[in-house]
Design a protein around this motif. Sequence first.
Motif, PDB file in Angstrom:
ATOM      1  N   MET A  10       0.851  -1.189   0.000  1.00 12.45           N
ATOM      2  CA  MET A  10       0.000   0.000   0.000  1.00 12.45           C
ATOM      3  C   MET A  10       0.889   1.241   0.000  1.00 12.45           C
ATOM      4  O   MET A  10       1.953   1.250   0.634  1.00 12.45           O
ATOM      5  CB  MET A  10      -0.927   0.008   1.225  1.00 12.45           C
ATOM      6  CG  MET A  10      -1.854   1.221   1.321  1.00 12.45           C
ATOM      7  SD  MET A  10      -2.939   1.462  -0.104  1.00 12.45           S
ATOM      8  CE  MET A  10      -4.104   0.101   0.100  1.00 12.45           C
ATOM      9  N   SER A  11       0.463   2.267  -0.722  1.00 13.76           N
ATOM     10  CA  SER A  11       1.239   3.510  -0.783  1.00 13.76           C
ATOM     11  C   SER A  11       0.329   4.703  -0.516  1.00 13.76           C
ATOM     12  O   SER A  11      -0.819   4.735  -0.972  1.00 13.76           O
ATOM     13  CB  SER A  11       1.901   3.656  -2.152  1.00 13.76           C
ATOM     14  OG  SER A  11       0.931   3.641  -3.191  1.00 13.76           O
ATOM     15  N   TYR A  12       0.824   5.657   0.255  1.00 15.94           N
ATOM     16  CA  TYR A  12       0.084   6.872   0.568  1.00 15.94           C
ATOM     17  C   TYR A  12       0.843   8.079  -0.005  1.00 15.94           C
ATOM     18  O   TYR A  12       1.908   8.444   0.490  1.00 15.94           O
ATOM     19  CB  TYR A  12      -0.082   7.026   2.083  1.00 15.94           C
ATOM     20  CG  TYR A  12      -0.883   5.917   2.720  1.00 15.94           C
ATOM     21  CD1 TYR A  12      -2.193   5.667   2.328  1.00 15.94           C
ATOM     22  CD2 TYR A  12      -0.334   5.113   3.713  1.00 15.94           C
ATOM     23  CE1 TYR A  12      -2.933   4.643   2.893  1.00 15.94           C
ATOM     24  CE2 TYR A  12      -1.063   4.091   4.297  1.00 15.94           C
ATOM     25  CZ  TYR A  12      -2.364   3.863   3.876  1.00 15.94           C
ATOM     26  OH  TYR A  12      -3.095   2.838   4.443  1.00 15.94           O
ATOM     27  N   TYR A  13       0.291   8.656  -1.043  1.00 11.68           N
ATOM     28  CA  TYR A  13       0.871   9.849  -1.658  1.00 11.68           C
ATOM     29  C   TYR A  13       0.326  11.072  -0.912  1.00 11.68           C
ATOM     30  O   TYR A  13      -0.870  11.350  -0.963  1.00 11.68           O
ATOM     31  CB  TYR A  13       0.484   9.938  -3.130  1.00 11.68           C
ATOM     32  CG  TYR A  13       1.105   8.858  -3.993  1.00 11.68           C
ATOM     33  CD1 TYR A  13       2.151   9.155  -4.858  1.00 11.68           C
ATOM     34  CD2 TYR A  13       0.632   7.544  -3.953  1.00 11.68           C
ATOM     35  CE1 TYR A  13       2.725   8.169  -5.657  1.00 11.68           C
ATOM     36  CE2 TYR A  13       1.194   6.559  -4.747  1.00 11.68           C
ATOM     37  CZ  TYR A  13       2.240   6.871  -5.595  1.00 11.68           C
ATOM     38  OH  TYR A  13       2.797   5.899  -6.379  1.00 11.68           O
ATOM     39  N   ILE A  14       1.182  11.782  -0.215  1.00  8.49           N
ATOM     40  CA  ILE A  14       0.763  12.958   0.540  1.00  8.49           C
ATOM     41  C   ILE A  14       0.770  14.158  -0.412  1.00  8.49           C
ATOM     42  O   ILE A  14       1.826  14.683  -0.758  1.00  8.49           O
ATOM     43  CB  ILE A  14       1.706  13.218   1.739  1.00  8.49           C
ATOM     44  CG1 ILE A  14       1.862  11.947   2.572  1.00  8.49           C
ATOM     45  CG2 ILE A  14       1.185  14.386   2.578  1.00  8.49           C
ATOM     46  CD1 ILE A  14       0.580  11.387   3.130  1.00  8.49           C
ATOM     47  N   PHE A  15      -0.419  14.569  -0.862  1.00  7.93           N
ATOM     48  CA  PHE A  15      -0.469  15.671  -1.816  1.00  7.93           C
ATOM     49  C   PHE A  15      -0.991  16.964  -1.208  1.00  7.93           C
ATOM     50  O   PHE A  15      -0.950  18.017  -1.830  1.00  7.93           O
ATOM     51  CB  PHE A  15      -1.299  15.293  -3.054  1.00  7.93           C
ATOM     52  CG  PHE A  15      -2.773  15.064  -2.806  1.00  7.93           C
ATOM     53  CD1 PHE A  15      -3.663  16.122  -2.798  1.00  7.93           C
ATOM     54  CD2 PHE A  15      -3.252  13.779  -2.601  1.00  7.93           C
ATOM     55  CE1 PHE A  15      -5.010  15.904  -2.580  1.00  7.93           C
ATOM     56  CE2 PHE A  15      -4.605  13.560  -2.382  1.00  7.93           C
ATOM     57  CZ  PHE A  15      -5.489  14.632  -2.375  1.00  7.93           C
ATOM     58  N   LYS A  16      -1.489  16.879   0.043  1.00  9.49           N
ATOM     59  CA  LYS A  16      -1.905  18.106   0.719  1.00  9.49           C
ATOM     60  C   LYS A  16      -1.655  17.969   2.215  1.00  9.49           C
ATOM     61  O   LYS A  16      -1.983  16.945   2.819  1.00  9.49           O
ATOM     62  CB  LYS A  16      -3.387  18.416   0.466  1.00  9.49           C
ATOM     63  CG  LYS A  16      -3.831  19.745   1.070  1.00  9.49           C
ATOM     64  CD  LYS A  16      -5.240  20.132   0.642  1.00  9.49           C
ATOM     65  CE  LYS A  16      -5.594  21.515   1.168  1.00  9.49           C
ATOM     66  NZ  LYS A  16      -6.951  21.935   0.783  1.00  9.49           N
ATOM     67  N   ASN A  17      -1.062  19.014   2.802  1.00  6.64           N
ATOM     68  CA  ASN A  17      -0.782  19.009   4.235  1.00  6.64           C
ATOM     69  C   ASN A  17      -0.727  20.462   4.692  1.00  6.64           C
ATOM     70  O   ASN A  17       0.352  21.053   4.800  1.00  6.64           O
ATOM     71  CB  ASN A  17       0.532  18.287   4.528  1.00  6.64           C
ATOM     72  CG  ASN A  17       0.807  18.170   6.017  1.00  6.64           C
ATOM     73  OD1 ASN A  17      -0.065  18.413   6.848  1.00  6.64           O
ATOM     74  ND2 ASN A  17       2.040  17.814   6.359  1.00  6.64           N
ATOM     75  N   ARG A  18      -1.893  21.031   4.931  1.00  7.56           N
ATOM     76  CA  ARG A  18      -1.979  22.453   5.261  1.00  7.56           C
ATOM     77  C   ARG A  18      -1.180  22.763   6.528  1.00  7.56           C
ATOM     78  O   ARG A  18      -1.427  22.217   7.597  1.00  7.56           O
ATOM     79  CB  ARG A  18      -3.439  22.874   5.443  1.00  7.56           C
ATOM     80  CG  ARG A  18      -3.613  24.347   5.775  1.00  7.56           C
ATOM     81  CD  ARG A  18      -5.086  24.734   5.879  1.00  7.56           C
ATOM     82  NE  ARG A  18      -5.719  24.716   4.571  1.00  7.56           N
ATOM     83  CZ  ARG A  18      -6.911  24.201   4.317  1.00  7.56           C
ATOM     84  NH1 ARG A  18      -7.583  23.612   5.297  1.00  7.56           N
ATOM     85  NH2 ARG A  18      -7.435  24.247   3.112  1.00  7.56           N
ATOM     86  N   GLY A  19      -0.193  23.655   6.393  1.00 10.47           N
ATOM     87  CA  GLY A  19       0.608  24.077   7.532  1.00 10.47           C
ATOM     88  C   GLY A  19       1.656  23.078   7.958  1.00 10.47           C
ATOM     89  O   GLY A  19       2.358  23.290   8.947  1.00 10.47           O
ATOM     90  N   GLY A  20       1.797  21.975   7.206  1.00  4.86           N
ATOM     91  CA  GLY A  20       2.748  20.942   7.603  1.00  4.86           C
ATOM     92  C   GLY A  20       4.011  20.954   6.762  1.00  4.86           C
ATOM     93  O   GLY A  20       4.041  21.500   5.659  1.00  4.86           O
ATOM     94  N   LYS A  21       5.030  20.337   7.274  1.00  4.56           N
ATOM     95  CA  LYS A  21       6.337  20.312   6.615  1.00  4.56           C
ATOM     96  C   LYS A  21       6.380  19.306   5.469  1.00  4.56           C
ATOM     97  O   LYS A  21       6.941  19.578   4.405  1.00  4.56           O
ATOM     98  CB  LYS A  21       7.407  19.968   7.658  1.00  4.56           C
ATOM     99  CG  LYS A  21       8.783  19.669   7.074  1.00  4.56           C
ATOM    100  CD  LYS A  21       9.733  19.211   8.184  1.00  4.56           C
ATOM    101  CE  LYS A  21      11.091  18.800   7.614  1.00  4.56           C
ATOM    102  NZ  LYS A  21      11.999  18.327   8.678  1.00  4.56           N
ATOM    103  N   TRP A  22       5.778  18.125   5.690  1.00  7.90           N
ATOM    104  CA  TRP A  22       5.954  17.029   4.752  1.00  7.90           C
ATOM    105  C   TRP A  22       4.857  17.013   3.694  1.00  7.90           C
ATOM    106  O   TRP A  22       3.682  16.831   3.995  1.00  7.90           O
ATOM    107  CB  TRP A  22       5.976  15.699   5.505  1.00  7.90           C
ATOM    108  CG  TRP A  22       7.145  15.583   6.432  1.00  7.90           C
ATOM    109  CD1 TRP A  22       7.118  15.688   7.792  1.00  7.90           C
ATOM    110  CD2 TRP A  22       8.501  15.355   6.071  1.00  7.90           C
ATOM    111  NE1 TRP A  22       8.375  15.548   8.302  1.00  7.90           N
ATOM    112  CE2 TRP A  22       9.259  15.335   7.264  1.00  7.90           C
ATOM    113  CE3 TRP A  22       9.175  15.169   4.864  1.00  7.90           C
ATOM    114  CZ2 TRP A  22      10.632  15.133   7.291  1.00  7.90           C
ATOM    115  CZ3 TRP A  22      10.543  14.968   4.874  1.00  7.90           C
ATOM    116  CH2 TRP A  22      11.248  14.952   6.075  1.00  7.90           C
TER     117      TRP A  22
END
Length: 538
Positions: A459-471
């Motif tokens: 399983m893979s999780y593509y982080i495409f939005k992270n408001r106010g976050g670094k990663w």
Amino acid sequence: MIQINFNQQVDKKAIFLLFGCYCLNPRLALDEKYATNTNDYPENFHKMIWGAIINIAKKRTAEKITPIDIENEISQFDTALSLWKNNDGWGYIESAIDMSSDKISNVGKYYDDVRKYSIIRNATESLKMDTSFIYDENDDEKLEHFNQLTSIEVLNEINNKFMDFKSKWKNVFGDNYSFRAGEGIVERLNEHKNQQNVYGYPFQSGYLTTVYRGMRPKKYILRSSVSGGGKSRSSLADGCNMVSDRIYDWNKKEWIPTGESQPVLFISTELEKEEIQDIILAHVSGVDQDRIEEWSDITPEEESILDESAKYIENYNYYIEYMPDFTIDLISETIEKYVLNYGIVACFFDYINDSPSLYEYYYNKTHTRLRTDQILFLFSAALKSVCNKFNVYLGSATQLNDNYKEDNNKDAGALKGSKAIIEKADGGILALPVTHKDLKRLKPILESDGSFGSLIPNMSYYIFKNRGGKWKTIIIWTKLNMGTMREVDCFVTDYNYELITDIEKTLIDFRLDDVGDVGIIETDIDVSGSDLAMQLSK
């Protein structure tokens, strides 16, 4: 207010025929689709017969129920027996069975007619409500319209009256507020210094917990995935981790603590009671759901753990609302009810999709037929408002369109409904099963020094939005057991499959070393996660 004869607010013929169907097939009386309750019957005679039928049906010994069965059931109660004889109960049930013998397929209509009148009667009697706007025995036109309505439509009509009344006293901008910039700034700084209120409840993935700092109040995170990608099941498992205080570790052969139990609400639009319970049983016990459902080679030890799991789950403050048809007001009121009465700290909404009531809701609000993408955007924005208003974490999901596999289109249109759905979310995750192409590109990492052992990601999780976050624009690779919905981290890369080494897992209260022998999660969609995630992040 028009005075209505309560005795006429009932369809006695429908009750008569419904009793006949119940007697011909007692299982119908316990079937959730056709089950009634004592509020559906206005007269003691009907209540008494219904109660006897239910008691007999629960014994599961009779294929059919006869007048003698009912008489024997009530014979120990003098008042009930007298009521039975004075109303010729024997002849009543005998006739009901006879008249229903060739009409049992109409049980749904009989049930709905009984329930429809019950709603009107109880609204009038219990709520002291004037129901003449929908039911008036002196108005043939209203009666004809009423006869065409289903019980759900009648309930919606009455609920809309309450909504209209409530909206008169509700400021449209009720979520707005004002403050001076320096108000409470010292306390806010101290929170940072002392690292108070920084993290919410952890995800199963320590890397996801690092990225989003857990499931925090007033945060709304969306997962997007293909059909069969485990969207609903993942949300259910996240909620399960919050409400449970232990799960069984088959490697260590012991129950391991999972942290303090927190009350949670799960609103399901698709999963029904039995499937939800099976998923939770599998997650807590560590026994695959398929094996539980088929009772396939369950060992005595596994049966013992399942028995213990069921006892633990009985005490969970995990509240489920099955809601295939919904509006934002219904969602908001449901969450408000559970916040006020049960103190929930998080809500998981199965996944964002359209419903008939949603179309009607926004038409009544705007007097315009909005497009599906506009409706889903407004609904998603409203979910974020609800999350802020009630100070809870809110997790939900969306689905990818099938047209992605047909034309290899890699723009944001692959998100079912509209890309705008994720605009108001605090976090956006593209959750995709790992493909053979992915594993080929990951081969240098997997073979580099053997440090990942048997943890081959599926399983893979593509982080495409992270408001106010670094990663952001990273991929978290995990090993997920779809049979138990347990998950362990593997590693993190960027969108070019280059290993990221400076991200640390946020350790949680428990840690699993592995989730069993699992392989590739098979799907028929060949998705380029990096391309799609980049489009979604724009």
